[in-house]
Scaffold this motif. Structure first.
Motif, PDB file in Angstrom:
ATOM      1  N   ARG A 232       0.836  -1.209   0.000  1.00 52.80           N
ATOM      2  CA  ARG A 232       0.000   0.000   0.000  1.00 52.80           C
ATOM      3  C   ARG A 232       0.871   1.259   0.000  1.00 52.80           C
ATOM      4  N   ARG A 233       1.946   1.239   0.804  1.00 56.21           N
ATOM      5  CA  ARG A 233       2.876   2.391   0.791  1.00 56.21           C
ATOM      6  C   ARG A 233       3.474   2.572  -0.596  1.00 56.21           C
TER       7      ARG A 233
ATOM      8  N   ALA B 105       2.760  10.278  -3.033  1.00 55.67           N
ATOM      9  CA  ALA B 105       2.770  10.454  -1.569  1.00 55.67           C
ATOM     10  C   ALA B 105       4.196  10.372  -1.046  1.00 55.67           C
ATOM     11  N   ARG B 106       4.447  11.071   0.047  1.00 58.72           N
ATOM     12  CA  ARG B 106       5.725  11.013   0.738  1.00 58.72           C
ATOM     13  C   ARG B 106       5.467  10.293   2.059  1.00 58.72           C
ATOM     14  N   ILE B 107       5.848   9.020   2.087  1.00 64.31           N
ATOM     15  CA  ILE B 107       5.500   8.168   3.218  1.00 64.31           C
ATOM     16  C   ILE B 107       6.735   7.484   3.764  1.00 64.31           C
ATOM     17  N   HIS B 108       6.937   7.600   5.055  1.00 63.46           N
ATOM     18  CA  HIS B 108       8.052   6.928   5.714  1.00 63.46           C
ATOM     19  C   HIS B 108       7.832   5.414   5.636  1.00 63.46           C
TER      20      HIS B 108
ATOM     21  N   ALA C  34       7.411   8.834  10.345  1.00 65.06           N
ATOM     22  CA  ALA C  34       7.702   7.519  10.923  1.00 65.06           C
ATOM     23  C   ALA C  34       6.585   7.077  11.866  1.00 65.06           C
ATOM     24  N   HIS C  35       6.096   5.880  11.662  1.00 72.84           N
ATOM     25  CA  HIS C  35       5.078   5.242  12.499  1.00 72.84           C
ATOM     26  C   HIS C  35       3.754   5.999  12.537  1.00 72.84           C
ATOM     27  N   ALA C  36       3.525   6.916  11.601  1.00 72.59           N
ATOM     28  CA  ALA C  36       2.221   7.578  11.502  1.00 72.59           C
ATOM     29  C   ALA C  36       1.216   6.553  10.997  1.00 72.59           C
ATOM     30  N   SER C  37      -0.050   6.743  11.331  1.00 73.16           N
ATOM     31  CA  SER C  37      -1.055   5.741  10.990  1.00 73.16           C
ATOM     32  C   SER C  37      -2.346   6.386  10.515  1.00 73.16           C
TER      33      SER C  37
END
Length: 191
Positions: A53-54, A62-65, A86-89
């Motif tokens: 999904r990331r 998207a800019r996703i850790h 980081a670790h965002a949900s």
């Protein structure tokens, strides 16, 4: 006696406003492609499939850790306006209407069925134009189940918006908020 709901006479009626789509055809086509890609490549996936999904989100900008978590049932309007630390949900059934940029800083949590709404309409303008305004969810902040965060809201570090709370203005750091509209309930202990 004239009703307050009576129609104005034709002479007093404003000229019709030329209507049209809010977004250009190319942008609407890209969003349609995005919606199809999410439905086919991510919406059906089990909870543990975070990496695919990331990857799909980053393909669309998207800019996703690498440790951020997005559930398959989350609805994201446009990945190019999404940044996750980081670790965002982004929880199950969350709605991210990110017409403007939406940022979830490190360890920020948006719980199930919450709604991040980064645009509204100008009710004073007869054309009722869309007015995008960015949202930022600060580090260690939590948007609890079914809460609503409105356009332009900045949720401070460590702030909590309780379940079904409605934030239409900024939330101060390390404060617990609840209600509609959200009001400060108490200080939160810092980590």
């Amino acid at each position: 006696m004239e009703s307050r709901f009576a129609r104005p006479s034709p002479a007093a009626a404003p000229l019709p406003i030329e209507g049209g789509p809010t977004f250009a055809l190319r942008q609407r086509a890209m969003r349609a492609l995005w919606g199809l890609a999410w439905r086919l490549g991510a919406a059906w996936t089990p909870p543990s499939w975070m990496a695919p999904r990331r990857f799909l989100l980053t393909l669309f900008g998207a800019r996703i850790h690498p440790t951020a978590m997005v559930r398959g049932s989350a609805r994201i309007w446009w990945p190019g306006h999404l940044t996750m630390g980081a670790h965002a949900s982004l929880g199950p059934g969350a709605i991210c209407y990110n017409v403007a940029p939406v940022t979830l800083e490190a360890h920020a949590i948006v719980s199930q069925r919450s709604h991040l709404c980064a645009a509204g309409h100008d009710i004073e303008d007869p054309a009722f134009p869309l007015r995008p305004r960015p949202i930022r969810i600060g580090r260690d902040a939590w948007i609890a189940a079914e809460a609503f965060v409105g356009p332009g809201v900045n949720v401070g570090e460590g702030a909590v918006l309780g379940a079904r709370g409605v934030a239409v203005s900024d939330l101060d750091p390390w404060i617990l908020y609840g209600g509609n509209p959200a009001r400060a309930l108490r200080q939160r202990r810092r980590h």
